[in-house]
Design an enzyme around this catalytic site. Sequence first.
Site, PDB file in Angstrom:
ATOM      1  CE  LYS A   1     -12.631  13.916  13.348  1.00  0.00           C
ATOM      2  NZ  LYS A   1     -11.549  13.007  13.593  1.00  0.00           N
TER       3      LYS A   1
ATOM      4  CD  GLU B   1      -5.326  -1.887   1.816  1.00  0.00           C
ATOM      5  OE1 GLU B   1      -5.662  -1.408   0.713  1.00  0.00           O
ATOM      6  OE2 GLU B   1      -4.723  -1.230   2.680  1.00  0.00           O
TER       7      GLU B   1
ATOM      8  CD1 TRP C   1     -16.481  15.050  12.402  1.00  0.00           C
ATOM      9  CD2 TRP C   1     -16.673  13.195  11.164  1.00  0.00           C
ATOM     10  NE1 TRP C   1     -16.024  14.003  13.160  1.00  0.00           N
ATOM     11  CE2 TRP C   1     -16.137  12.847  12.425  1.00  0.00           C
ATOM     12  CE3 TRP C   1     -16.870  12.191  10.223  1.00  0.00           C
ATOM     13  CZ2 TRP C   1     -15.801  11.536  12.762  1.00  0.00           C
ATOM     14  CZ3 TRP C   1     -16.542  10.891  10.553  1.00  0.00           C
ATOM     15  CH2 TRP C   1     -16.014  10.568  11.817  1.00  0.00           C
TER      16      TRP C   1
ATOM     17  CB  THR D   1      -0.895   0.061   1.248  1.00  0.00           C
ATOM     18  OG1 THR D   1      -0.047   0.030   2.383  1.00  0.00           O
ATOM     19  CG2 THR D   1      -1.860  -1.085   1.297  1.00  0.00           C
TER      20      THR D   1
HETATM   21  P1  AMP Z   1      -5.034   2.572  -3.054  1.00  0.00           P
HETATM   22  O1  AMP Z   1      -5.004   1.318  -2.303  1.00  0.00           O
HETATM   23  O2  AMP Z   1      -3.708   3.213  -3.218  1.00  0.00           O
HETATM   24  O3  AMP Z   1      -5.769   2.437  -4.356  1.00  0.00           O
HETATM   25  O4  AMP Z   1      -5.877   3.621  -2.182  1.00  0.00           O
HETATM   26  C1  AMP Z   1      -7.173   3.328  -1.748  1.00  0.00           C
HETATM   27  C2  AMP Z   1      -7.821   4.565  -1.250  1.00  0.00           C
HETATM   28  O5  AMP Z   1      -7.997   5.503  -2.310  1.00  0.00           O
HETATM   29  C3  AMP Z   1      -9.223   4.354  -0.718  1.00  0.00           C
HETATM   30  O6  AMP Z   1      -9.208   3.862   0.592  1.00  0.00           O
HETATM   31  C4  AMP Z   1      -9.793   5.750  -0.823  1.00  0.00           C
HETATM   32  O7  AMP Z   1      -9.390   6.569   0.253  1.00  0.00           O
HETATM   33  C5  AMP Z   1      -9.162   6.268  -2.076  1.00  0.00           C
HETATM   34  N1  AMP Z   1     -10.092   6.113  -3.194  1.00  0.00           N
HETATM   35  C6  AMP Z   1     -10.093   5.173  -4.143  1.00  0.00           C
HETATM   36  N2  AMP Z   1     -11.074   5.383  -5.032  1.00  0.00           N
HETATM   37  C7  AMP Z   1     -11.731   6.491  -4.638  1.00  0.00           C
HETATM   38  C8  AMP Z   1     -12.852   7.232  -5.120  1.00  0.00           C
HETATM   39  N3  AMP Z   1     -13.487   6.903  -6.224  1.00  0.00           N
HETATM   40  N4  AMP Z   1     -13.245   8.309  -4.406  1.00  0.00           N
HETATM   41  C9  AMP Z   1     -12.599   8.683  -3.283  1.00  0.00           C
HETATM   42  N5  AMP Z   1     -11.542   8.041  -2.787  1.00  0.00           N
HETATM   43  C10 AMP Z   1     -11.103   6.963  -3.453  1.00  0.00           C
END
Ligand code: AMP
Length: 542
Positions: free
Chosen positions: A439, A330, A444, A185
Amino acid sequence: MLGLMQDWPLLCHKVIDHAATYHGQREVVSRSVEGPIHRTNYAEVRLRALKLSQRLARDGIGIGDRVATMAWNTWRHLESWYGILGVGAVYHTLNPRLFHDQIAWIMNDAEDRMLFVDLTFVKLVELIAPKVPSLERIVILTDDAHMPETSLVNAVSYESYIAEADGDFAWAEFDERTAAGMCYTSGTTGDPKGVVYSHRSNVLHAMTALQPDMLSLASRDRLMPVVPLFHANGWSTAFSGPMSGCAMVMPGAGMDGESIYQMLTQEKVTITAAVPTVWLMLLQRMEKEGGALPDLSRVVIGGSACPRAITKAFQDDYGVDVVHAWGMTEMSPLGTLCSIKPEYAHLEGDEKLDLQTKQGHPPFTVEMKITDDENVSLPWDGSTFGRLKVRGPAVSSSYYKGRGAEQFDTEGWFDTGDVAHVDQFGYMQITDRAKDVIKSGGEWISSIEIENLAVGHPDVAEAAVIGVTHPKWDERPLLVIVVKEDRSPSKEDLIGFLDGKIAKWWMPDDVIFVDDIPHTATGKIQKTALRDQLKDYSFPGA
Ligand code: AMP
């Protein structure tokens, strides 16, 4: 009593067998890293993946061994995945945009034995390789004619490496729960955490991804995954594409607006997928120079929230449907897609765009809930926000080496770290990362919602909202703007633009203009770095 059906293990290489058998001549087109457009097909990709497996087996690479890749989307990268999978080894995608020390850390954590690397990254690997003692061999994804001068010991060209095998090889057979792939990640805080996919989870996830309410892939499609294979398991495209038998168009290193435009139009791409920043670049290119997207029917946008202005431009100006998607490394990674259910089929214009700012509903295999901090489930009323939790057969059950255990509970729910609300029809909308939520006075404020509106202003190229300490309200929103070339909107213009679109108390207390907003290695706004840059900022008069 047990069912009397065959126990057919769900192994990833069965996907390429299927593609080669029933869609063997379907094109796999790539912009090669060397330059020219390269054309092959699934039958060839499978044969060369078999050669690679055979060659890897000869080098003693087998079940459970980690083999890293640092590469753009090309046919050679695709073949590498299947070749690695075919001996039961584990493809480990590396994100070249990370700092080299971080990459070395990740490779050492995974104990990678080999690395497949594109020409673009050879210099970078020269810095990293000496720090990774487990690394035995480096395969450069090119032919002998293009091999660079390099200080790397044990480096060979991919073409010469597989030329030593004839492909007369049988894929290894093993339990479907065997590890197939690894991806760390982005890890904005603390050490990166390794996500480990299994053959079973990849195959089930690809079957999920194909569904009509998801990517809706068919053999008639021409899919261009602009999202790199190193970002979150390539959004399943390396498996869902061949499983559907669709043609694949691989953009290689050409990630700028012009290169993407050329591939989309010249290769008659029907469906494509990437993060919003890529589509901003394409739309800016098209706004400036004109053009049309006659073959493209849909674009999947995710990785961060898709601004309404992008959806509107694709749909209204170019006739391309936008499918907003949410997922995580994940989750293999697709979690929800915003396809239109019959309950919302009547929506048009602004109302439809409002719906499409939501991240959508989950497919079969993803269960989701929202809870408060005490793990009590919250109502699905489209406004109450809480922690978003998920579970399913393609969702992580833990991280590599048991890191981050606090994110998993005993009932199998994984805490995504996202904050969201869900409406009565199961449409989820992310309002923030838990750590980015603002916050203010105990309430929020969603930074994402304000950002999405702000990028709709015609002079704005990019927008970010962060919480800044405030003596009375704890935190208040600050709007950070990058303006488009030759434009100079005032603070008042921008605040006026938001007026009436958000609650008064959500209105940013100030607007500042910057040249750049920092991004993570996967192209998302990096709020931690932005907060750090602006740590000395305080609101005027506060
Ligand atoms: P990654 O594992 O690097 O793809 O990151 C995942 C995270 O990206 C998620 O937990 C979200 O916080 C963010 N994310 C992915 N897709 C979206 C979306 N369409 N809108 C908002 N946040 C997103």
